[in-house]
Design a protein around this motif. Structure first.
Motif, PDB file in Angstrom:
ATOM      1  N   VAL A   1      15.141  71.465  79.328  1.00  0.00           N
ATOM      2  CA  VAL A   1      16.596  71.292  79.337  1.00  0.00           C
ATOM      3  C   VAL A   1      17.291  72.629  79.072  1.00  0.00           C
ATOM      4  O   VAL A   1      18.224  73.013  79.770  1.00  0.00           O
TER       5      VAL A   1
ATOM      6  N   GLN B   1      19.847  65.913  65.042  1.00  0.00           N
ATOM      7  CA  GLN B   1      19.098  65.016  65.917  1.00  0.00           C
ATOM      8  C   GLN B   1      20.007  64.311  66.922  1.00  0.00           C
ATOM      9  O   GLN B   1      19.656  64.182  68.090  1.00  0.00           O
ATOM     10  N   VAL B   2      21.181  63.837  66.470  1.00  0.00           N
ATOM     11  CA  VAL B   2      21.994  62.987  67.344  1.00  0.00           C
ATOM     12  C   VAL B   2      22.854  63.774  68.323  1.00  0.00           C
ATOM     13  O   VAL B   2      23.311  63.234  69.313  1.00  0.00           O
ATOM     14  N   THR B   3      23.059  65.086  68.049  1.00  0.00           N
ATOM     15  CA  THR B   3      23.851  65.862  68.998  1.00  0.00           C
ATOM     16  C   THR B   3      22.992  66.161  70.227  1.00  0.00           C
ATOM     17  O   THR B   3      21.925  66.757  70.088  1.00  0.00           O
ATOM     18  N   PRO B   4      23.443  65.758  71.435  1.00  0.00           N
ATOM     19  CA  PRO B   4      22.604  65.974  72.622  1.00  0.00           C
ATOM     20  C   PRO B   4      22.356  67.462  72.835  1.00  0.00           C
ATOM     21  O   PRO B   4      23.292  68.268  72.790  1.00  0.00           O
ATOM     22  N   ILE B   5      21.105  67.805  73.082  1.00  0.00           N
ATOM     23  CA  ILE B   5      20.734  69.210  73.227  1.00  0.00           C
ATOM     24  C   ILE B   5      21.433  69.846  74.436  1.00  0.00           C
ATOM     25  O   ILE B   5      21.797  71.019  74.412  1.00  0.00           O
ATOM     26  N   VAL B   6      21.661  69.031  75.478  1.00  0.00           N
ATOM     27  CA  VAL B   6      22.329  69.573  76.677  1.00  0.00           C
ATOM     28  C   VAL B   6      23.726  70.083  76.327  1.00  0.00           C
ATOM     29  O   VAL B   6      24.218  71.035  76.912  1.00  0.00           O
ATOM     30  N   ALA B   7      24.341  69.408  75.340  1.00  0.00           N
ATOM     31  CA  ALA B   7      25.704  69.769  74.986  1.00  0.00           C
ATOM     32  C   ALA B   7      25.783  71.060  74.175  1.00  0.00           C
ATOM     33  O   ALA B   7      26.741  71.817  74.293  1.00  0.00           O
TER      34      ALA B   7
ATOM     35  N   CYS C   1      16.542  76.107  70.993  1.00  0.00           N
ATOM     36  CA  CYS C   1      16.945  74.786  71.500  1.00  0.00           C
ATOM     37  C   CYS C   1      15.797  73.776  71.376  1.00  0.00           C
ATOM     38  O   CYS C   1      15.979  72.651  70.902  1.00  0.00           O
TER      39      CYS C   1
ATOM     40  N   ILE D   1      15.370  70.213  68.789  1.00  0.00           N
ATOM     41  CA  ILE D   1      15.150  68.836  69.230  1.00  0.00           C
ATOM     42  C   ILE D   1      13.796  68.291  68.760  1.00  0.00           C
ATOM     43  O   ILE D   1      13.639  67.103  68.504  1.00  0.00           O
TER      44      ILE D   1
END
Lengths: 277, 263
Positions: free
Chosen positions: B195, B102-108, B127, B131
């Motif tokens: 995204v 959850q906390v890892t940004p999906i864009v990354a 992806c 999220i």
């Protein structure tokens, strides 16, 4: 333990009454070392309307929960008559439980709430229909079969809860301060209705309350308990005949019982105070 | 609610919307703002009509990814929640990883996923699912745990089996929580899809609305960019309304959150 006068002891009741339940030297300690019940012994016979009366914290609700099988005693035994067990060791159809709150399922209609115990026992809806409608009629709610709990008043919710507890025709009805949250008028009305059911169905009732007047009006036996740890202080028969009505409520006999039970309750409070000190 | 009351609820926001669009159009014309900087609504609509087939195809691609991801989140998320509730040890072992997800940004992480997963569609769905799944897992888990003590005792007294308790008590009790999670997840699945498409689109491996936005940007076709943006927003609103409708169907008769005060 303070013994009640010998002439009032429960052992004097007619031996004809069938023993339903024997509670023998039950002790209940919770994880945090609070002793809720200590050395409680009590015989309950068929046809009795027993009130468990005591100050808050005396373990009367704990005792009721143990009788209902919602937990087991730390020491001692609760023995049902052998004949009342089913194959799985449950007191078969023996117990109806009315909680302090109506505990109706909000997503089910009144009909479905009353039907629930039968549903859980595997009875089909079609087969249960007449029985459930009868049960609703008994508490005067047949017109509200399709209503949801949120549409009911407090008294109607409690009536539904009682109908649900009675639907499997239990031999014993356990009630945990069922009328405590209701207003005086509704409480009086429901008390009378409960006595009607009691008379009609030959139920055995164990009724937890902290109201002297309620217990004297309803029951034919009052067990007074003391707090911390919960023990039985006194055990009075109330020998007033049923049906009881408002006339009984204003009688000399009723007032005499109230005075006596109030005295015992005061004693219970005093003994709790000395333990606290 | 009668017609008049309904209109009073619906009309004011519509009136505001119309006024904004009119003001926008007039300002663009009055100051002669070039459409490659900030297009007037009329230019956006014209672009929408002219590029209808391309844009609708892109919309379909994005909607498909969003819906598949949302469906996967619902199925897998509730499944995980059920497993968590059945066994505290499993929950304790795996919940931290659900949080990391959850906390890892999906864009990354999206570029990595798009490189690793060969099929672009699958990568996009992956992806968007990552999220969207978390709110379903956490809400449903809490919901399945939040059982009224009295109800629990009621089922105990009636010797309900574990299966009966699950079907007649735990699942209905969990529904309000599940739907609150679904509301969040539906929005997140669209965000995830867009995204991921952006990331994939920069490599020229996508065909959804985000890709349209990127392309329009490269070619300075700003009205087309607005048109794609408009379609994304509409998709989000449609999703929200569908979820709200489902919530209403499931809870309207009984749950406090859905009941209007009748005083």
């Amino acid at each position: 333990m303070i013994q009640p006068p010998a002439s009032l002891s429960s052992s004097d009741r007619p031996s004809a009454a069938k023993l339903l339940l024997r509670i023998d030297q039950v002790k209940k300690t919770f994880n945090n070392d609070v002793t809720a019940l200590s050395d409680v012994s009590l015989d309950i016979h068929a046809g009795e309307f027993v009130s468990l009366l005591g100050p808050s914290g005396c373990g009367k609700s704990t005792l009721l929960a143990l009788i209902g099988g919602l937990g087991s005693p730390t020491e001692g035994t609760i023995d049902w008559q052998q004949s009342m067990y089913d194959a799985e060791g449950h007191p078969e159809r023996a117990i109806g439980f009315v909680f302090q709150e109506p505990t109706l399922l909000p997503w089910r209609t009144v009909f479905e709430n009353v039907y629930l115990p039968l549903k859980l026992a595997g009875v089909s809806r079609a087969a249960a229909r007449d029985q459930v409608m009868d049960g609703l009629r008994q508490v005067g709610l047949s017109a509200f079969a399709d209503a949801y709990p949120r549409q009911l008043s407090g008294g109607m919710k409690m009536r539904t809860s009682i109908a649900r507890a009675l639907i499997r025709k239990p031999q014993i009805l356990l009630m945990d301060e069922p009328f405590a949250a209701l207003d005086e008028i509704t409480r009086t009305k429901l008390s009378l209705e409960l006595l009607e059911v009691f008379a009609k169905t030959k139920l055995t009732v164990v009724f937890v309350t902290h109201s002297v007047y309620e217990s004297v009006f309803l029951s034919n036996r009052i067990v007074v308990m003391t707090a911390r740890p919960g023990r039985i202080l006194a055990d009075y028969p109330i020998d007033a005949p049923y049906p009881r009505d408002d006339e009984y409520r204003t009688s000399v006999q009723y007032n005499e019982y109230c005075r006596k039970v109030s005295g015992a309750l005061k004693e219970a409070l005093r003994s709790a105070d000395t333990i606290d000190a | 609610m009668n017609l008049r009351q309904r209109l009073l609820i619906v009309l004011p926001p519509i009136a505001v919307g119309i006024m904004i669009v009119i003001a926008w159009e007039l300002l663009c014309r009055a100051y002669e703002v070039p459409s490659y900087l900030f297009p007037a609504p009329s230019a956006v609509v014209r672009s929408l009509v002219e590029n209808a087939s391309d844009l609708l195809f892109a919309l379909w691609m994005t909607v498909r990814v969003t819906l598949i991801a949302l469906a996967l989140s619902i199925v897998l998320g509730t499944l995980v929640a059920f497993i968590f509730v059945q066994s505290p040890i499993i929950e304790r072992s795996f919940f931290p990883y659900a949080i990391i997800l959850q906390v890892t940004p999906i864009v990354a992480v999206a570029p990595l996923i798009i490189i690793l997963v060969k099929n672009t569609q699958v990568a996009l769905i992956f992806c968007a699912t990552i999220i969207a799944i978390f709110p379903i897992i956490s809400n449903t888990t809490i919901g399945l745990r939040t059982i009224d003590r009295g109800h629990r005792n009621l089922f105990l007294i009636n010797h309900a089996s574990r299966w009966q308790s699950l079907c007649y008590l735990q699942i209905p009790s969990a529904l309000p929580f599940f739907f609150a999670g679904l509301r969040v997840a539906s929005g997140l699945s669209l965000i995830g899809a867009v995204v991921a498409e952006f990331v994939a689109g920069t490599g020229g491996r996508s065909a959804g609305l985000a890709f349209e936005i990127l392309q329009a940007g490269y070619q300075l076709e700003i009205p087309r960019m607005f048109a794609a943006l408009f379609l994304i927003t509409m998709t989000g609103i449609a999703l929200f309304l569908v979820v709200a409708g489902l919530t209403h169907l499931a809870l309207a008769t009984w749950h406090d959150s859905m009941i209007k005060r009748e005083t």
